[in-house]
Design a protein around this motif. Structure first.
Motif, PDB file in Angstrom:
ATOM      1  N   ARG A   1      12.813  40.724  -4.493  1.00 22.46           N
ATOM      2  CA  ARG A   1      13.464  41.394  -3.412  1.00 22.46           C
ATOM      3  C   ARG A   1      14.904  41.032  -3.318  1.00 22.46           C
ATOM      4  O   ARG A   1      15.107  39.651  -3.716  1.00 22.46           O
ATOM      5  N   LEU A   2      15.676  42.112  -3.194  1.00 24.31           N
ATOM      6  CA  LEU A   2      17.129  41.599  -3.133  1.00 24.31           C
ATOM      7  C   LEU A   2      17.524  41.513  -1.689  1.00 24.31           C
ATOM      8  O   LEU A   2      17.097  42.677  -0.968  1.00 24.31           O
ATOM      9  N   GLU A   3      17.914  40.522  -1.150  1.00 21.55           N
ATOM     10  CA  GLU A   3      18.302  40.038   0.024  1.00 21.55           C
ATOM     11  C   GLU A   3      19.847  40.879   0.389  1.00 21.55           C
ATOM     12  O   GLU A   3      20.353  40.702  -0.809  1.00 21.55           O
ATOM     13  N   GLY A   4      20.150  41.185   1.401  1.00 18.41           N
ATOM     14  CA  GLY A   4      21.412  41.672   1.794  1.00 18.41           C
ATOM     15  C   GLY A   4      21.695  43.092   1.292  1.00 18.41           C
ATOM     16  O   GLY A   4      22.971  43.453   1.076  1.00 18.41           O
ATOM     17  N   VAL A   5      20.917  43.830   1.158  1.00 20.32           N
ATOM     18  CA  VAL A   5      20.949  45.290   0.648  1.00 20.32           C
ATOM     19  C   VAL A   5      19.809  45.864   1.194  1.00 20.32           C
ATOM     20  O   VAL A   5      18.860  45.714   1.905  1.00 20.32           O
ATOM     21  N   ALA A   6      20.356  47.236   1.906  1.00 23.09           N
ATOM     22  CA  ALA A   6      19.481  47.904   2.780  1.00 23.09           C
ATOM     23  C   ALA A   6      19.330  49.276   1.735  1.00 23.09           C
ATOM     24  O   ALA A   6      20.104  49.875   1.096  1.00 23.09           O
ATOM     25  N   LEU A   7      18.179  49.878   2.153  1.00 23.69           N
ATOM     26  CA  LEU A   7      17.914  51.204   1.249  1.00 23.69           C
ATOM     27  C   LEU A   7      18.053  52.470   2.256  1.00 23.69           C
ATOM     28  O   LEU A   7      17.459  52.487   3.430  1.00 23.69           O
ATOM     29  N   TYR A   8      18.415  53.637   1.707  1.00 23.98           N
ATOM     30  CA  TYR A   8      18.726  54.782   2.641  1.00 23.98           C
ATOM     31  C   TYR A   8      18.160  56.077   1.847  1.00 23.98           C
ATOM     32  O   TYR A   8      18.366  55.995   0.592  1.00 23.98           O
ATOM     33  N   HIS A   9      17.468  56.717   2.676  1.00 21.69           N
ATOM     34  CA  HIS A   9      16.863  58.135   1.872  1.00 21.69           C
ATOM     35  C   HIS A   9      18.174  58.947   1.887  1.00 21.69           C
ATOM     36  O   HIS A   9      18.917  59.540   2.770  1.00 21.69           O
ATOM     37  N   LEU A  10      18.242  59.355   0.467  1.00 18.16           N
ATOM     38  CA  LEU A  10      19.378  60.247   0.205  1.00 18.16           C
ATOM     39  C   LEU A  10      18.678  61.763  -0.207  1.00 18.16           C
ATOM     40  O   LEU A  10      19.769  62.662  -0.806  1.00 18.16           O
ATOM     41  N   GLY A  11      17.773  62.262   0.117  1.00 20.82           N
ATOM     42  CA  GLY A  11      17.060  63.378  -0.199  1.00 20.82           C
ATOM     43  C   GLY A  11      15.962  62.942  -1.284  1.00 20.82           C
ATOM     44  O   GLY A  11      15.010  62.639  -0.887  1.00 20.82           O
ATOM     45  N   GLY A  12      16.188  63.365  -2.421  1.00 22.26           N
ATOM     46  CA  GLY A  12      15.181  63.371  -3.322  1.00 22.26           C
ATOM     47  C   GLY A  12      15.069  61.817  -4.078  1.00 22.26           C
ATOM     48  O   GLY A  12      14.362  61.481  -5.210  1.00 22.26           O
ATOM     49  N   TYR A  13      16.084  60.908  -3.592  1.00 20.76           N
ATOM     50  CA  TYR A  13      16.236  59.643  -4.235  1.00 20.76           C
ATOM     51  C   TYR A  13      16.776  58.856  -3.172  1.00 20.76           C
ATOM     52  O   TYR A  13      17.448  59.192  -2.186  1.00 20.76           O
ATOM     53  N   PRO A  14      16.645  57.525  -3.417  1.00 17.54           N
ATOM     54  CA  PRO A  14      17.239  56.608  -2.271  1.00 17.54           C
ATOM     55  C   PRO A  14      18.597  56.064  -2.973  1.00 17.54           C
ATOM     56  O   PRO A  14      18.909  56.133  -3.962  1.00 17.54           O
ATOM     57  N   GLY A  15      19.331  55.206  -2.081  1.00 17.15           N
ATOM     58  CA  GLY A  15      20.528  54.599  -2.179  1.00 17.15           C
ATOM     59  C   GLY A  15      20.492  53.392  -1.453  1.00 17.15           C
ATOM     60  O   GLY A  15      20.081  53.177  -0.384  1.00 17.15           O
TER      61      GLY A  15
END
Length: 123
Positions: free
Chosen positions: A35-49
């Protein structure tokens, strides 16, 4: 750009096992999860960023990859070390339980994107 014979990369989206781009890691050795701390995940459509955010964390799979595979991942993630400003993702080094590991971080604003729980695919 020259790469060492093998390196590690942490993946959190379509490169994970069972996802659409996992075949690009066919010649890679799976090391485990982290698990990477200090990183957030966003929905970009067909993939995350993933983006650097103090309050976030992201579930990743870590792989040992060849130089050839790393170049393929750079192309998939639209990362150009000679033109970082225009790259869709940036490849940055982060600490994992497996040591220093590359991770691709989204290089665009996320203000109008939906934040995820830190897991892909979203539930």
């Amino acid at each position: 750009m020259s790469f060492p014979p093998s390196q590690t990369v942490a993946v959190y989206g379509t490169l994970k096992r069972g996802q659409t781009n996992h075949a690009l890691l066919a010649d890679s050795r799976y090391l485990g999860r982290d698990r990477l701390e200090g990183v957030a995940l966003y929905h970009l459509g067909g993939y995350p960023g993933a983006v650097e955010e103090h309050s976030g964390s992201v579930a990743v799979e870590v792989y040992e990859v060849s130089a050839r595979t790393l170049r393929s991942l750079d192309r998939l993630e639209d990362f150009d070390p000679e033109n970082r400003r225009q790259s869709l993702f940036l490849r940055k080094e982060r600490k994992t339980r497996f040591g220093a590991t590359w991770v691709y971080l989204y290089n665009r604003p996320v203000s109008h994107k939906r934040r995820l729980s830190g897991n892909w695919p979203p539930s």
